[in-house]
Structure formats: C-alpha cells, structure tokens
Write a protein that holds these residues in place. Structure first.
Motif, PDB file in Angstrom:
ATOM      1  N   CYS A  31       0.821  -1.220   0.000  1.00 20.70           N
ATOM      2  CA  CYS A  31       0.000   0.000   0.000  1.00 20.70           C
ATOM      3  C   CYS A  31       0.852   1.267   0.000  1.00 20.70           C
ATOM      4  N   CYS A  34       1.852   3.515  -3.073  1.00 24.92           N
ATOM      5  CA  CYS A  34       0.978   4.585  -3.575  1.00 24.92           C
ATOM      6  C   CYS A  34       0.621   5.587  -2.487  1.00 24.92           C
ATOM      7  N   HIS A  35       0.385   5.108  -1.275  1.00 28.39           N
ATOM      8  CA  HIS A  35      -0.099   5.987  -0.205  1.00 28.39           C
ATOM      9  C   HIS A  35       1.014   6.578   0.648  1.00 28.39           C
ATOM     10  N   ASN A  44       0.710   8.443  -5.483  1.00 22.14           N
ATOM     11  CA  ASN A  44      -0.396   7.916  -6.298  1.00 22.14           C
ATOM     12  C   ASN A  44      -1.614   7.528  -5.482  1.00 22.14           C
ATOM     13  N   TYR A  53     -12.291  11.444   4.425  1.00 23.92           N
ATOM     14  CA  TYR A  53     -12.314  10.379   3.417  1.00 23.92           C
ATOM     15  C   TYR A  53     -13.248  10.753   2.280  1.00 23.92           C
ATOM     16  N   GLU A  54     -12.924  10.248   1.106  1.00 26.53           N
ATOM     17  CA  GLU A  54     -13.761  10.531  -0.062  1.00 26.53           C
ATOM     18  C   GLU A  54     -14.436   9.288  -0.625  1.00 26.53           C
ATOM     19  N   HIS A  55     -13.888   8.124  -0.319  1.00 23.91           N
ATOM     20  CA  HIS A  55     -14.468   6.890  -0.864  1.00 23.91           C
ATOM     21  C   HIS A  55     -15.142   6.064   0.220  1.00 23.91           C
ATOM     22  N   VAL A  56     -14.740   6.272   1.449  1.00 30.63           N
ATOM     23  CA  VAL A  56     -15.291   5.488   2.562  1.00 30.63           C
ATOM     24  C   VAL A  56     -15.922   6.459   3.558  1.00 30.63           C
ATOM     25  N   ILE A  71     -10.343   0.546  -6.113  1.00 32.33           N
ATOM     26  CA  ILE A  71     -10.957   1.739  -6.692  1.00 32.33           C
ATOM     27  C   ILE A  71     -10.605   1.783  -8.174  1.00 32.33           C
ATOM     28  N   LYS A  77     -10.910  10.343  -7.851  1.00 34.99           N
ATOM     29  CA  LYS A  77     -11.405  11.718  -7.750  1.00 34.99           C
ATOM     30  C   LYS A  77     -10.345  12.760  -8.086  1.00 34.99           C
ATOM     31  N   HIS A  78      -9.097  12.424  -7.930  1.00 34.86           N
ATOM     32  CA  HIS A  78      -8.038  13.412  -8.149  1.00 34.86           C
ATOM     33  C   HIS A  78      -7.097  12.922  -9.252  1.00 34.86           C
ATOM     34  N   HIS A  81      -3.698  11.198  -9.076  1.00 34.60           N
ATOM     35  CA  HIS A  81      -3.618   9.771  -8.741  1.00 34.60           C
ATOM     36  C   HIS A  81      -3.893   9.000 -10.024  1.00 34.60           C
ATOM     37  N   PHE A  83      -3.030   5.900 -11.040  1.00 36.95           N
ATOM     38  CA  PHE A  83      -3.172   4.446 -11.103  1.00 36.95           C
ATOM     39  C   PHE A  83      -4.315   3.979 -10.212  1.00 36.95           C
ATOM     40  N   PRO A  84      -5.205   3.176 -10.744  1.00 30.34           N
ATOM     41  CA  PRO A  84      -6.303   2.678  -9.923  1.00 30.34           C
ATOM     42  C   PRO A  84      -5.776   1.786  -8.802  1.00 30.34           C
ATOM     43  N   MET A  85      -6.537   1.702  -7.744  1.00 32.25           N
ATOM     44  CA  MET A  85      -6.195   0.778  -6.655  1.00 32.25           C
ATOM     45  C   MET A  85      -6.857  -0.550  -6.977  1.00 32.25           C
TER      46      MET A  85
END
Ligand code: HEC
Length: 112
Positions: A31, A34-35, A44, A53-56, A71, A77-78, A81, A83-85
């Motif tokens: 993780c 990217c984070h 990323n 949070y924006e997704h949770v 995701i 959303k941004h 970023h 690359f998808p998760m």
C-alpha cells in the motif's frame, strides 16, 4: 487517560491486528507504494491520516470493503492519482490480512 470514544478501536479490532496491518501496509511493494509510508505523502494515493475520506465513510467496515474491492480508474477523484487501486491493493491477501490492514488504516485517521 481514556481515549475519546470515537477513537477507541472498533469492535473486533485488537492492537495486535493494528500492528500486523502496519507491517503489511508498510512492506515493500505494498500500500505504501501509492499511499506513502504511514499513509502520508503518497504520490499515487491520498493521505490516509487526515481523518477525512472521499471513498469510505471512515468506519472500519467501509475500509475493509474498499481494500477488498479497490478503486477503479473511473472512480478516482483526483487526476494526480494516475493508477487505480486494484482489489486488495493488487495482492492476494487473506480475509485476516485485509482485516489487519483495515485496522491499521482505521487508526491512521482516528487519532487518540
Ligand atoms: C496503485 C496505487 C494504490 C495502491 C497500491 C493502493 N492504493 Fe489505496 N487508493 C489509491 C487511489 C488512487 C485511491 C483513490 C484516490 C482518489 O480518488 O483520488 C485510493 C484510496 C484508498 C482508500 C480510500 C480513501 C478515502 O479517501 O476514502 C483507502 C482506505 C485505501 N486506498 C487503502 C489502501 C490500502 C490499505 C492499500 C494496500 C492494501 C492500498 N490502498 C493500496 C491507490 C492505491
């Protein structure tokens, strides 16, 4: 000193799970790629330590869910970023490992 109720670990989550999740999250090629280490300063992926949070919705269950399903690119959303998760962050984690990762990620955004 008792932590505020909102910062107590969620039901079913133990300090041992948080610690195991820390090891997984911050392992090479995981993780943190990217984070960022500790969920901060990722290139990323969003900062996971802000408590926003924006997704949770910030709940432990919602974090388990997003780690499980990932995701897709069209939900990002941004634009920085790029690359998808992927589901499970691209790994083949067991349910137990996902629970541990979610426990750790939950603590990042819920400071005592
Ligand atoms: C390939 C890069 C990548 C990897 C690897 C990755 N993520 Fe993500 N993650 C993202 C992106 C991109 C988003 C959504 C950012 C956006 O919408 O702009 C995201 C979002 C999230 C969110 C939701 C944050 C919110 O605002 O609601 C959580 C929680 C999360 N990631 C946890 C993890 C965990 C735990 C792992 C390891 C199992 C992981 N991620 C691995 C790229 C990644």
């Amino acid at each position: 000193m008792a932590a505020a109720p909102s910062n107590a670990l969620p039901a079913g989550v133990t300090a041992a799970m948080v610690s195991a999740g820390d090891s997984l999250f911050n392992a090479p090629r995981s993780c943190n790629g990217c984070h960022g280490k500790g969920g901060v300063d990722g290139r990323n992926g969003p900062n996971l330590t802000t408590g926003k949070y924006e997704h949770v919705d910030g709940s432990y269950a919602s974090i388990v869910h997003v780690i499980t399903v990932g995701i897709p690119k069209d939900s990002i959303k941004h634009a920085e970023h790029r690359f998808p998760m992927r589901p499970q962050g691209g790994h083949d984690y067991s349910d137990e490992q996902i629970a541990n990762l979610a426990a750790y990620v939950w603590t990042l955004g819920h400071h005592g």
